[in-house]
Design an enzyme around this catalytic site. Sequence first.
Site, short mmCIF file in Angstrom:
data_model
loop_
_atom_site.label_atom_id
_atom_site.label_comp_id
_atom_site.label_asym_id
_atom_site.label_seq_id
_atom_site.Cartn_x
_atom_site.Cartn_y
_atom_site.Cartn_z
CD GLU A 101 26.42 3.47 -12.57
OE1 GLU A 101 25.51 4.19 -12.11
OE2 GLU A 101 27.04 3.74 -13.61
CB CYS B 274 18.69 1.43 -6.31
SG CYS B 274 18.31 1.44 -8.06
CB CYS C 138 19.71 -1.74 -20.43
SG CYS C 138 17.93 -2.04 -20.63
CB CYS D 196 14.76 4.17 -22.56
SG CYS D 196 13.79 2.69 -22.23
CB CYS E 106 17.88 5.32 -19.95
SG CYS E 106 18.67 4.21 -18.80
CB SER F 260 11.52 -0.56 -11.99
OG SER F 260 11.24 0.42 -12.95
CB CYS G 275 21.42 3.33 -12.65
SG CYS G 275 21.95 2.62 -11.11
N1 SAH Z 1 14.78 -1.14 -16.85
C1 SAH Z 1 13.87 -0.88 -15.82
C2 SAH Z 1 14.52 -0.61 -14.48
C3 SAH Z 1 15.73 0.25 -14.50
S1 SAH Z 1 15.55 1.93 -15.00
C4 SAH Z 1 12.94 0.24 -16.19
O1 SAH Z 1 13.17 0.90 -17.20
O2 SAH Z 1 11.96 0.39 -15.48
C5 SAH Z 1 14.95 2.64 -13.48
C6 SAH Z 1 14.11 3.91 -13.67
O3 SAH Z 1 14.91 5.05 -14.00
C7 SAH Z 1 13.08 3.79 -14.77
O4 SAH Z 1 11.84 4.29 -14.35
C8 SAH Z 1 13.69 4.64 -15.84
O5 SAH Z 1 12.74 5.02 -16.77
C9 SAH Z 1 14.29 5.76 -15.04
N2 SAH Z 1 15.27 6.59 -15.73
C10 SAH Z 1 16.22 6.19 -16.61
N3 SAH Z 1 16.93 7.25 -17.04
C11 SAH Z 1 16.44 8.33 -16.41
C12 SAH Z 1 16.76 9.72 -16.43
N4 SAH Z 1 17.74 10.20 -17.20
N5 SAH Z 1 16.03 10.53 -15.64
C13 SAH Z 1 15.04 10.05 -14.84
N6 SAH Z 1 14.69 8.76 -14.78
C14 SAH Z 1 15.38 7.92 -15.56
FE1 SF4 Z 2 16.93 -0.11 -19.91
FE2 SF4 Z 2 17.24 2.38 -19.09
FE3 SF4 Z 2 15.14 1.74 -20.57
FE4 SF4 Z 2 15.29 0.86 -18.03
S1 SF4 Z 2 15.14 2.99 -18.71
S2 SF4 Z 2 14.72 -0.31 -19.86
S3 SF4 Z 2 17.51 0.56 -17.86
S4 SF4 Z 2 17.30 1.65 -21.24
#
Ligand code: SAH
Ligand code: SF4
Length: 350
Positions: free
Chosen positions: A92, A105, A112, A116, A119, A191, A333
């Site tokens: 995406e 973006c 990934c 997390c 996410c 990021s 995303c």
């Molecule tokens: N993997 C990297 C970059 C991609 S994620 C990282 O984690 O930084 C991009 C951003 O979206 C990160 O700050 C992540 O924590 C945030 N993010 C992911 N899922 C989210 C959600 N459900 N609500 C708000 N932010 C989210």
């Molecule tokens: Fe991966 Fe999502 Fe965590 Fe970023 S926030 S490191 S994309 S699992």
Amino acid sequence: MELIDIRSMTIEELTSLMDELGQPKFRAKQLFSWLQSGTPSFDEMLNIPVSLRNVLKEKCYIADVSIERRLVSEIDGTVKYLYRLYDGEYIESVLMSYNHGYTVCISTQVGCRMGCSFCASGLNGRVRNLTASEMLAQIKMAEKDNDIRVSNVVMMGMGEPLDNYDNSVRFLRLVSDDNGMNIGLRHISLSTSGVVSGIEKLAAENMPITLSISLHAPFDEMRSRMMPVNKKWNLAALVTACRKYQGVTGRRISFEYAMIKDVNDSKECADALIKLLRGIMCHVNLIPANPVVENNFKRSDDKNVNSFCEYLNSKGINTTIRRTLGADINASCGQLRNQKKRRDDGENCE
Ligand code: SAH
Ligand code: SF4
């Protein structure tokens, strides 16, 4: 014979390739310009002799993405793309319009593996890394599709860029090359969830990008529950790496903090955050968390986000609330790809 990913090559690498093929050096620059401007086939490279084009067709491929789905926000015009890659995988990208220009973006991996809990991108693990050319192609396709020039890039889509270090850094060099897309490094943010080994390496690259850290919690126990990467590199290690990064690059660091109701939005959290970031030249970005179908987090109330923001500012931490773009098209995303996957899986079962 494995085909060469020619769109990921630097001018220096193309020069060596031309040398091997007995071609003059200036061809490297010509090829680089064609490739970086998104030319999809060697046949369109009119100033390259047909005989060389034929050799390149045999040895190389030009990586690209195709649009599988395109969603346009009726609220703010944000465009969300589901792109298909050559091997049938999906990623995406999001195109956003700001006063200062267009920002894309981009994703850096298919899926990934950082896991997390909040996410959508990490729900099914990592499938593969993206090549530098696949990162470039996401920007170029958005430009072509909308007939615009992109001025800013954020590496904040699906995937962890520092878990795909070499390709991410290669992408940064290519996209900022003045013979290519020429997007200044100062207009690019990377990021990371806190891959400390990658932050240390990046500091040594001497690139004036903005480093953005997904912090989300000011206590180790809380952060480890939300972000498994914290078990490997805890907050102390992460903050030390950030201080060193700042020492070397002199760049302000950005901290992302997704506000989740009753999880990380208390005054106690705000106080701990202030203590943690003391002395770092930084900017905190509060993100009202995006609910994801697969988990049951709720975003903090607007009132609470506002008071958290005011409190941090009153204590000298420069803080803003991220404007939500594309709220009607699931612009965070991972969600479109998961939808697509669920549909495909469903179809396979029938
Ligand atoms: N993997 C990297 C970059 C991609 S994620 C990282 O984690 O930084 C991009 C951003 O979206 C990160 O700050 C992540 O924590 C945030 N993010 C992911 N899922 C989210 C959600 N459900 N609500 C708000 N932010 C989210
Ligand atoms: Fe991966 Fe999502 Fe965590 Fe970023 S926030 S490191 S994309 S699992």
